[in-house]
Design an enzyme around this catalytic site. Structure first.
Site, short mmCIF file in Angstrom:
data_model
loop_
_atom_site.label_atom_id
_atom_site.label_comp_id
_atom_site.label_asym_id
_atom_site.label_seq_id
_atom_site.Cartn_x
_atom_site.Cartn_y
_atom_site.Cartn_z
N HIS A 286 59.58 9.71 46.87
CA HIS A 286 58.55 9.73 45.80
C HIS A 286 57.13 9.76 46.39
O HIS A 286 56.47 10.77 46.29
CB HIS A 286 58.70 8.57 44.80
CG HIS A 286 60.02 8.54 44.09
ND1 HIS A 286 60.46 9.60 43.33
CD2 HIS A 286 61.02 7.62 44.06
CE1 HIS A 286 61.66 9.31 42.85
NE2 HIS A 286 62.03 8.13 43.28
N ASP A 337 67.53 13.30 42.54
CA ASP A 337 67.37 11.90 42.17
C ASP A 337 68.26 11.47 41.00
O ASP A 337 69.44 11.25 41.17
CB ASP A 337 65.88 11.64 41.90
CG ASP A 337 65.53 10.16 41.89
OD1 ASP A 337 66.40 9.35 42.24
OD2 ASP A 337 64.39 9.80 41.54
ZN LIG Z 1 66.02 7.51 43.81
#
Ligand SMILES: [Zn+2]
Length: 479
Positions: A286, A337
């Site tokens: 991220h 993800d």
């Molecule tokens: Zn993750």
């Protein structure tokens, strides 16, 4: 016996070329990529006519079991990241290990059908639904995920994730009982036993360690895992790389940044570096909410940022400062993800589109050395992801001195409506793939010379879909 494959165009790293032949050895690695010998193409060549052939993409950050909540978290209620976790935790608590295997197998098949041949599975479900450690491999969610990858045929780096607490100064949340292990020593012993079971069983399985985040583990845990990664760099019992992959969520939410400052006196990336990651290769997942000092740390060679823009927009996390990353020389890879969508083409173009929306201009992401945004984005989806997982993948071009790449590739159908006409100008073919292709245009997918998808169909797709629908009916209370 080596086998040989050709297609209308093959991506050679610098662009697409026609008349190329890919030769694959018995070990599943690339023998050669180039023009056929003067006597003509070798006998028995497989011709994939009307198709372009590209190196398989690398999904560097996945939580496969979250495929079970797709479409079930879009109603009023879970309106931010923190409240979204409640239904996600509910699924995590209720799926049995055999069900986790089915859900993961479906997610991996969906990835393969979308041109993804390697996955970094950031896996944090380790215990039985009641929170007790598994009694055997049939109850162990770690083994379930690896069995799913083996059946689907995808290459996997299992990034075994460490989870110790609900957050800074918070006791353990009972909803997290399947994630939590009592000590780093227990975590590492289970990792080594898992690797002992799987490394000899499949050359497609490698391992890494993943302190989940600065909120889920404290400084002592991070230090122990960093020390383990340092001592096991290049350990063939775990990895094929010269280092041990270490991945960590960092900078996804502003609250996480505030809490890291409270606990460590520094934001997440700097807290991780101080706790032992400084000098180590690692991947920060991220890295949306980061300051200049953190960006400078992320630009060090060996460090990668895994952006997950499709999930980040679904969760309302924000968008990472990609132009600042590129200016600083940060290496970027991509991940699906939460599996809100499994579409690496969309992950690539979303990075560029997020910037267009912010800046009101076009053609914005040009990393050093890239002629077009598509070139840089395709590197994120392939070689940079492979680098983050320590895999000889993401390219079909053998490089002297480096491990010979696996013959992992996919083809795109030039008559599919989303890409038709793109071969009229081979110079913009990669742009057409990156900005226009849909996973439905993917036709053949090969992992280590093994065709797991032919003509758009995965070999165990039908039965897996049937099993998955039954799992979902039980999860939704409809026997
Ligand atoms: Zn993750």
């Amino acid at each position: 016996m080596a086998c040989h494959v050709t297609a209308d165009f093959i991506f050679t790293g610098a662009g697409f070329e026609s008349g190329q032949v890919l030769s694959i050895g018995d070990d599943g690695r690339v023998l050669a990529l180039g023009s056929p010998p003067p006597g003509g193409a070798p006998a028995g060549i497989l011709r994939l006519a009307g198709r372009v052939l590209l190196p398989g993409m690398v999904n560097a950050h996945s939580h496969a079991f979250q495929r079970a909540i797709r479409g079930r978290v879009e109603r009023p209620g879970p309106d931010d990241f923190w409240s979204w976790r409640t239904p996600m935790y509910d699924a995590a608590l209720r799926l049995t290990a055999p069900e986790i295997e089915v859900v993961s197998r479906l997610a991996f098949i969906e990835m393969l059908k979308a041109g993804v041949t390697s996955v970094g599975e950031f896996h944090y479900l380790h215990n039985r639904p009641d929170g007790a450690p598994p009694n055997d491999e049939t109850e162990d969610p770690d083994d379930a995920v690896l069995r799913a990858a083996e059946a689907a045929g995808i290459r996997i780096t299992l990034l075994r994730a460490a989870y110790a607490r609900a957050g800074f100064a918070r006791s353990t949340d009972p909803m997290q009982r399947r994630f939590v292990e009592r000590s780093p020593e227990i975590f590492l012993a289970r990792l080594e036993r898992l690797a002992a079971r799987w490394r000899s069983r499949s050359p497609r399985v490698t391992f890494g360690v993943a302190p989940h985040s600065v909120r889920a583990v404290d400084g002592a845990w991070i230090e122990t895992l960093a020390d383990f990664a340092r001592r096991h760099a290049g350990d063939r019992a775990l990895t094929d790389a010269s280092f041990l992959p270490l991945h960590v969520h960092a900078g996804e939410q502003p609250r996480e940044v505030r809490e890291a400052v409270d606990e460590h006196g520094a934001p997440p990336i700097l807290a991780l570096e101080r706790a032992g990651l400084a000098g180590l290769p690692y991947t920060a997942v991220h890295a949306i909410h980061v300051n200049d000092e953190e960006i400078a740390a992320l630009s060090r060679p060996g460090v990668t940022v895994a952006a997950c823009p499709v999930t980040e927009r679904n969760l309302g996390d924000g968008a990472a400062p990609i132009p600042r990353f590129l200016a600083a020389g940060v290496r970027l890879c991509l991940g699906s993800d939460s599996q809100a969508e499994i579409n690496q083409f969309e992950e690539m173009r979303t990075l560029e589109y997020n910037e267009r929306l912010k800046q009101g201009r076009r053609i914005l992401l040009l990393p050093p050395g890239a002629r077009t945004p598509a070139e840089g984005l395709f590197a994120c989806a392939t070689v940079h992801g492979a680098g983050a997982l320590g895999l000889a993948a993401g390219t079909l071009v053998p490089v002297p001195g480096a491990a010979t790449p696996w013959a992992d590739f996919y083809t795109v159908d030039l008559s599919h409506p989303t890409i038709a006409g793109a071969d009229a100008d081979p110079d913009t073919l990669l742009d057409a793939v990156v900005f226009g292709a849909s996973p439905a245009a993917v036709r053949d997918v090969c992992v280590a010379g093994d065709f797991v998808v032919r003509d758009g169909h995965h070999r165990i797709e039908d039965e897996t879909v049937r099993e998955f629908r039954l799992v979902m009916r039980r999860l939704c209370g409809r026997p």
